[in-house]
Write a protein that holds these residues in place. Structure first.
Motif, mmCIF file in Angstrom:
data_model
loop_
_atom_site.group_PDB
_atom_site.id
_atom_site.type_symbol
_atom_site.label_atom_id
_atom_site.label_comp_id
_atom_site.label_asym_id
_atom_site.label_seq_id
_atom_site.Cartn_x
_atom_site.Cartn_y
_atom_site.Cartn_z
ATOM 1 N N ARG A 61 -6.861 -1.399 0.337
ATOM 2 C CA ARG A 61 -5.651 -0.497 0.022
ATOM 3 C C ARG A 61 -5.475 0.470 0.991
ATOM 4 O O ARG A 61 -6.460 1.081 1.576
ATOM 5 C CB ARG A 61 -6.141 0.370 -1.467
ATOM 6 N N ASN A 62 -4.260 0.702 1.401
ATOM 7 C CA ASN A 62 -3.883 1.416 2.612
ATOM 8 C C ASN A 62 -4.217 1.075 3.873
ATOM 9 O O ASN A 62 -4.888 1.857 4.657
ATOM 10 C CB ASN A 62 -4.285 2.920 2.214
ATOM 11 N N ALA A 128 4.461 -1.901 5.136
ATOM 12 C CA ALA A 128 4.398 -2.010 3.712
ATOM 13 C C ALA A 128 4.834 -3.291 3.301
ATOM 14 O O ALA A 128 4.341 -3.858 1.958
ATOM 15 C CB ALA A 128 5.254 -0.751 3.139
ATOM 16 N N ASP A 133 -0.543 0.553 5.404
ATOM 17 C CA ASP A 133 -0.132 1.820 5.405
ATOM 18 C C ASP A 133 0.665 2.393 6.668
ATOM 19 O O ASP A 133 -0.062 2.228 7.824
ATOM 20 C CB ASP A 133 -1.087 2.942 5.357
ATOM 21 N N ARG A 136 -0.810 4.783 9.400
ATOM 22 C CA ARG A 136 -1.988 4.519 10.220
ATOM 23 C C ARG A 136 -1.965 3.224 10.916
ATOM 24 O O ARG A 136 -2.378 2.026 10.815
ATOM 25 C CB ARG A 136 -3.169 3.977 8.961
#
Length: 279
Positions: A61-62, A128, A133, A136
Motif C-alpha cells: 500500500r502506498n 498510481a 504513491d 513518494r
C-alpha cells in the motif's frame, strides 16, 4: 546448474563488467532465470526513450517509486541489462522504474540529465497506474547514473523544467557516483566545452534545500574515488541536509555485486529498504 555454481559465475561475470567484450555474458548470467519486467512504457516519444517497471511480488500500500539510472560512463548501457537490479530493488517494496536515457555521442551533457528529468516527471504522473504513491518518488543510480540522480536532486532547474518541484522528490540514492569529478580524455566529448563542466558537478549545487540522500561507495573504488562520496556527504551535512553513507568492501562494482548477491553484504539492501520507507 546448481545455484551455488550460478552464483559464482554471476559474481565473476559482474566483476568483469568493465571489459566491454564480457558485458553480454555478465548481464546474461546476472539476469538468468529472472522474470521479465512487469511493464514497459515510452516516457519520451520525441526521443523514443522507454523505461521498464518492476513491481513488488506482494502488493504494498502506498508503495514508493524508485526511478533508477544505470551507469556506463554516459556512453554505454541499456535498461534490459539491469533486470537483476530492478527485481532486487523491487523486493524492498518499491515500484522500480529502470529508465533508458540518450548516450554520447547521440547527445552530450546536459541531454542525458534532461532525459532523466523527463523520466522522473513521467514516473510521478503515472505512479498510481502501477499501485505506487506519486508523493513518494525517489531517484537513484549507479556510477554515471548516480551523477544524473544526484544532479536532479541538487540542481532544481532540470525537474522544474518538467513541472516537478524539487520538494516532490522523497530522496536520492547514489551508488558509487561521481559528484565532483575531473573531466578529461574521452569525457571531454561527453561534457562539451569546458565552460559547461562545472554545471555537471552535483556538489556545486548543494544549497540546503536538497531531499535526503543515501550515498553508497566501495572503499576500494579506483574508478570513482570514494572521497567524492565523502565530500558530497560533508557538503550536504554542512548545508543542513539529511544524508546517510554506507561503505562497502570492494570496488566500483561493489553496489551492483551486492545487489546481485545480496546475502554477501545484506546491509546494502536493508539500508535501501529503510531509506525508501522514510524516517
Amino acid at each position: 546448474m546448481k545455484p551455488s555454481r550460478l552464483l559464482r559465475l554471476g559474481l565473476g561475470a559482474l566483476s568483469a563488467l568493465t571489459l566491454s567484450a564480457c558485458q553480454s555474458l555478465a548481464f546474461g548470467v546476472a539476469n538468468h532465470g529472472l522474470a521479465r519486467p512487469d511493464a514497459s512504457a515510452v516516457y519520451d516519444p520525441a526521443h523514443q526513450l522507454s523505461l521498464d517497471v518492476y513491481r513488488p511480488a506482494a502488493a504494498v500500500r502506498n508503495a514508493p517509486v524508485l526511478v533508477y539510472f544505470y551507469g556506463g560512463s554516459w556512453q554505454h548501457g541499456a535498461r534490459a541489462h539491469y533486470r537483476f537490479v530492478g527485481r532486487r530493488l523491487a523486493s524492498t517494496g518499491a515500484v522500480v522504474m529502470v529508465a533508458d536515457y540518450r548516450l554520447a555521442p547521440e547527445t552530450i551533457f546536459p541531454g542525458f540529465v534532461e532525459d532523466g528529468a523527463r523520466a522522473v516527471a513521467w514516473a510521478r504522473a503515472h505512479a498510481a497506474d502501477y499501485g505506487a504513491d506519486p508523493a513518494r518518488v525517489f531517484i537513484g543510480g549507479h556510477s554515471a547514473g548516480a551523477q544524473i540522480a544526484a544532479l536532479l536532486g541538487t540542481d532544481a532547474h532540470y525537474l522544474a523544467d518538467q513541472g516537478v518541484p524539487r520538494s516532490a522528490i522523497a530522496g536520492v540514492i547514489g551508488l558509487a557516483g561521481p559528484y565532483d569529478f575531473r573531466i578529461s580524455g574521452e569525457l571531454t566529448e561527453v561534457f562539451g566545452p569546458p565552460e559547461r563542466w562545472p554545471q555537471a558537478q552535483p556538489i556545486g549545487f548543494v544549497d540546503g534545500d536538497e531531499p535526503p540522500f543515501l550515498l553508497v561507495s566501495g572503499r576500494r573504488d579506483t574508478e570513482v574515488e570514494p572521497r567524492q562520496t565523502r565530500d558530497l556527504a560533508d557538503r550536504l551535512r554542512a548545508a543542513g541536509g539529511r544524508v546517510e553513507v554506507l561503505w562497502l568492501p570492494g570496488g566500483h562494482l561493489a553496489p551492483l555485486i551486492d545487489l546481485y548477491a545480496h546475502h554477501r553484504h545484506p546491509a546494502l539492501l536493508a539500508r535501501i529498504r529503510d531509506f525508501l520507507r522514510g524516517p
